[in-house]
Design a protein around this motif. Structure first.
Motif, PDB file in Angstrom:
ATOM      1  N   ARG A  37       0.827  -1.327  -0.094  1.00 40.77           N
ATOM      2  CA  ARG A  37       0.012  -0.036  -0.189  1.00 40.77           C
ATOM      3  C   ARG A  37       0.849   1.333   0.005  1.00 40.77           C
ATOM      4  NH1 ARG A  37      -3.122  -3.795   2.718  1.00 40.77           N
ATOM      5  NH2 ARG A  37      -5.472  -3.865   2.533  1.00 40.77           N
ATOM      6  N   ILE A  49      -0.280   5.045  -8.199  1.00 39.26           N
ATOM      7  CA  ILE A  49      -0.684   3.850  -7.949  1.00 39.26           C
ATOM      8  C   ILE A  49      -0.271   3.014  -8.880  1.00 39.26           C
ATOM      9  CG2 ILE A  49      -2.809   2.318  -7.537  1.00 39.26           C
ATOM     10  CD1 ILE A  49      -3.801   4.136  -5.435  1.00 39.26           C
ATOM     11  N   GLN A  53      -0.405  -2.038  -5.671  1.00 38.49           N
ATOM     12  CA  GLN A  53      -0.641  -0.992  -4.547  1.00 38.49           C
ATOM     13  C   GLN A  53      -1.857  -0.368  -4.306  1.00 38.49           C
ATOM     14  OE1 GLN A  53       2.192   1.751  -6.531  1.00 38.49           O
ATOM     15  NE2 GLN A  53       3.963   1.161  -5.361  1.00 38.49           N
ATOM     16  N   THR A  54      -2.144  -0.011  -3.203  1.00 42.91           N
ATOM     17  CA  THR A  54      -3.595   0.732  -2.909  1.00 42.91           C
ATOM     18  C   THR A  54      -3.355   1.799  -2.021  1.00 42.91           C
ATOM     19  OG1 THR A  54      -4.009  -0.959  -1.152  1.00 42.91           O
ATOM     20  CG2 THR A  54      -4.965  -1.545  -3.364  1.00 42.91           C
ATOM     21  N   GLY A  65      -7.548   1.001  -5.807  1.00 44.85           N
ATOM     22  CA  GLY A  65      -6.604   0.436  -6.519  1.00 44.85           C
ATOM     23  C   GLY A  65      -6.952  -0.250  -7.670  1.00 44.85           C
TER      24      GLY A  65
END
Length: 222
Positions: A37, A49, A53-54, A65
């Motif tokens: 993240r 992002i 990835q979030t 995401g």
């Protein structure tokens, strides 16, 4: 504007015997499955992002995401409830421009005026199409996933910062509790929801709900 969730692995390269004990092997699998993240709830200028990835709202209720649908898989950037297992997506950025992978980047444009999804080669996949308001300090602009599920591009990360663009003005098929429906009397732009084409296809479907063009508070389906 009107407005109405125990095996050892032996490898022998070049005759050398390398021993991987079970706990090391397990650690490698954890690294491979780790879901990274970005920091907190914010995308700042110069960051993006991509992949797995979030970002997550401060209350932990919403996450933003990539997700994928269909076979072969089509990739979208969206917002979903973290505590709902199925049918949890509430907003989709590139609903009508799906990607074949998750390596394009969601980021703030260089002049700070918009949020964009852009490939590593520079091709533009999606943009907020914000009213051009380049900032004299574009590095100060941030995109924040708020506790109510709204994604807001802002002039800073303070609560009093001006909002340049927000997803609540551009919903897909879901009205969230703090969302709204309406029409901008100057731009004539409707804030409306439009159905997904199917359960596995979030592109714009046939049904739309918006405020009645005559100005009444009815919500007809079109």
């Amino acid at each position: 504007m009107e407005t109405l969730e125990g095996v050892e692995l032996l490898l022998q390269p070049h005759g050398r015997r390398i021993l991987f004990r079970p706990f090391l092997l397990a650690f490698c699998f954890i690294l491979l499955q780790f879901h990274p993240r970005l920091s907190g709830d914010t995308i700042s200028a110069g960051h993006f992002i991509t992949g797995n990835q979030t970002i997550t709202s401060k209350g932990g209720k919403f996450e933003l995401g990539y997700f994928s649908l269909g076979s072969p898989a089509r990739y979208y950037i969206g917002i979903w409830y973290t505590d709902v297992k199925d049918d949890n997506v509430v907003w989709v950025a590139n609903r009508d421009t799906p990607l074949q992978n998750n390596i394009a980047e969601l980021k703030i444009s260089e002049d700070g005026s918009s949020l964009v999804i852009q490939t590593k080669s520079g091709s533009l996949i999606w943009s907020t199409n914000s009213t051009p308001t380049p900032s004299s300090h574009p590095a100060a602009r941030v995109a924040v996933l708020q506790n109510n599920g709204n994604l807001a591009l802002m002039d800073g990360n303070s609560s009093s910062a001006a909002v340049v663009w927000e997803s609540f003005d551009h919903p897909t098929d879901t009205f969230l509790p703090d969302g709204r429906v309406g029409v901008n009397k100057v731009t004539k732009q409707y804030i409306a929801i439009t159905s997904w084409k199917s359960k596995d296809d979030p592109s714009s479907g046939l049904l739309s709900q918006k405020i009645n063009p005559n100005g009444s508070l009815e919500l007809p389906l079109y």
